[in-house]
Enzyme design. Structure first.
Site, PDB file in Angstrom:
ATOM      1  N   LYS A  50       0.850  -1.204   0.000  1.00 19.37           N
ATOM      2  CA  LYS A  50       0.000   0.000   0.000  1.00 19.37           C
ATOM      3  C   LYS A  50       0.881   1.247   0.000  1.00 19.37           C
ATOM      4  CE  LYS A  50      -3.688  -2.229   2.517  1.00 19.37           C
ATOM      5  NZ  LYS A  50      -3.969  -2.730   3.870  1.00 19.37           N
ATOM      6  N   GLN A  94      -5.063  -2.163  10.050  1.00 13.46           N
ATOM      7  CA  GLN A  94      -4.877  -3.427   9.334  1.00 13.46           C
ATOM      8  C   GLN A  94      -5.433  -4.595  10.157  1.00 13.46           C
ATOM      9  OE1 GLN A  94      -3.483  -3.951   6.152  1.00 13.46           O
ATOM     10  NE2 GLN A  94      -4.263  -6.008   6.537  1.00 13.46           N
ATOM     11  N   ASP A 117     -11.298   2.709   4.400  1.00 11.27           N
ATOM     12  CA  ASP A 117     -11.626   1.297   4.178  1.00 11.27           C
ATOM     13  C   ASP A 117     -13.144   1.117   4.054  1.00 11.27           C
ATOM     14  OD1 ASP A 117      -9.538  -0.457   3.827  1.00 11.27           O
ATOM     15  OD2 ASP A 117      -9.187  -0.783   5.963  1.00 11.27           O
TER      16      ASP A 117
END
Ligand code: NAD
Length: 284
Positions: A50, A94, A117
């Site tokens: 990322k 995460q 997200d």
């Protein structure tokens, strides 16, 4: 018939070039903050990718790599600090988190404007209400983008989604419904799965079972999107038996090189969108 391959790698590259051009015209770089707790190997690789992808298009990405034993209070404090930091536009935590940490609480603690997200209840609610201001999870967005690039208008198509998780199956069902598909969600308790799959114009598999979707599960001329990431003898493969399905489908995504690269791109797209929303003078 041999299906057209939907090249996610190429699509991602093209989209990233477009994003890079937009970023180049901004006064400052959009900034994504990634919180990684512990030493899960796959997570470390995902987050490294990322950061690399963000920096390649001129964005800033900071990885906050915390110790495995980080307490709930410490993690909450960092999220609050990032929420308050106006130089940070997007925040992701995460997953999976170590077991002593409450994942839902952490996701809900992220300011919904920075929830790139799209996992928080607020954004999920907007998506389910067909509100275009929703920040939508990256993988469902990647699937929609690939469908639209390949098929154009998807109105009226029967989409069958295998998998009902909060990060793929459910948000994708809402997204496709919002784009006027007729949507069926199948899952591990579904009866007659192969027959239901074979009724799909668009078949999306996100169940994490290697090569489960056989050629006879695919309607001739259907579009098959394989979200699954599995390994057989160390080799990456999807949920779809690609060699069989490609002989029946009109369009199909490969694994690797399909949905995966597009997912990261959609996360970057969300970060750019968050930046623009937070700097409202830049909105067109
Ligand atoms: P999950 O384990 O949370 O959910 C899996 C879903 O599949 C469940 O709803 C379950 O009911 C269903 N399922 C499981 N076995 C089944 C079976 N035999 N028949 C029918 N349905 C079945 O997984 P997830 O997080 O949604 O991820 C799904 C897959 O997609 C995984 O392989 C994951 O690695 C992959 N994934 C890929 C990307 C990407 O960017 N390409 C992103 C997210 C997830």
């Amino acid at each position: 018939m041999t299906a057209n391959i939907i090249d996610g790698k190429l699509m991602a590259q093209e989209l990233r070039e477009q994003l890079a051009q937009k970023v180049a015209h901004l006064p400052t770089a959009p900034h994504l903050a990634v919180i990684l707790v512990g030493n899960d190997e796959a997570s470390i690789i995902y987050d490294r990718n990322k950061k690399k992808a963000a920096e390649a298009i001129g964005m800033k990405c900071t990885i906050h790599h915390l110790d495995e034993n980080t307490t709930q209070e410490e993690l909450l404090r960092l999220i609050q600090q990032l929420n308050a930091d106006s130089s940070v536009n997007g925040i992701i935590v995460q997953m999976p988190l170590p077991r002593h940490l409450n994942s839902e609480l952490m996701i809900e603690s992220i300011n919904h404007a920075k929830d790139v997200d799209g996992f928080g209840i607020y954004n999920i609610g907007l998506l389910h209400s067909n509100d275009s201001s929703a920040m939508v999870a990256a993988t469902p967005q990647a699937v929609l983008y690939m469908l639209q690039q390949s098929l154009g208008d998807i109105t009226g198509k029967h989409a069958v989604i295998i998998g009902r998780s909060n990060i793929v199956g459910r948000p994708l069902a809402s997204l496709l419904l919002n784009h006027h598909c007729t949507v069926t969600i199948a899952h591990s308790k579904t009866v007659n799965l192969s027959k239901i799959a074979a009724s799909a114009d668009i078949l999306v598999s996100a169940c994490g079972v290697a090569k489960m979707v056989k050629g006879e599960w695919v309607k001739p001329g259907a579009t098959v999107i394989d979200v699954g990431i599995n390994r057989i003898d160390g080799k990456l493969c999807g949920d779809v038996d690609f060699d069989e399905a490609k002989e029946v489908a009109a369009y199909i995504t490969p694994v690797p090189g399909g949905v995966g690269p597009m997912t990261v791109t959609m996360l970057l797209n969300n970060t750019l969108r968050a930046y623009i929303e937070q700097n409202s003078s830049l909105k067109k």
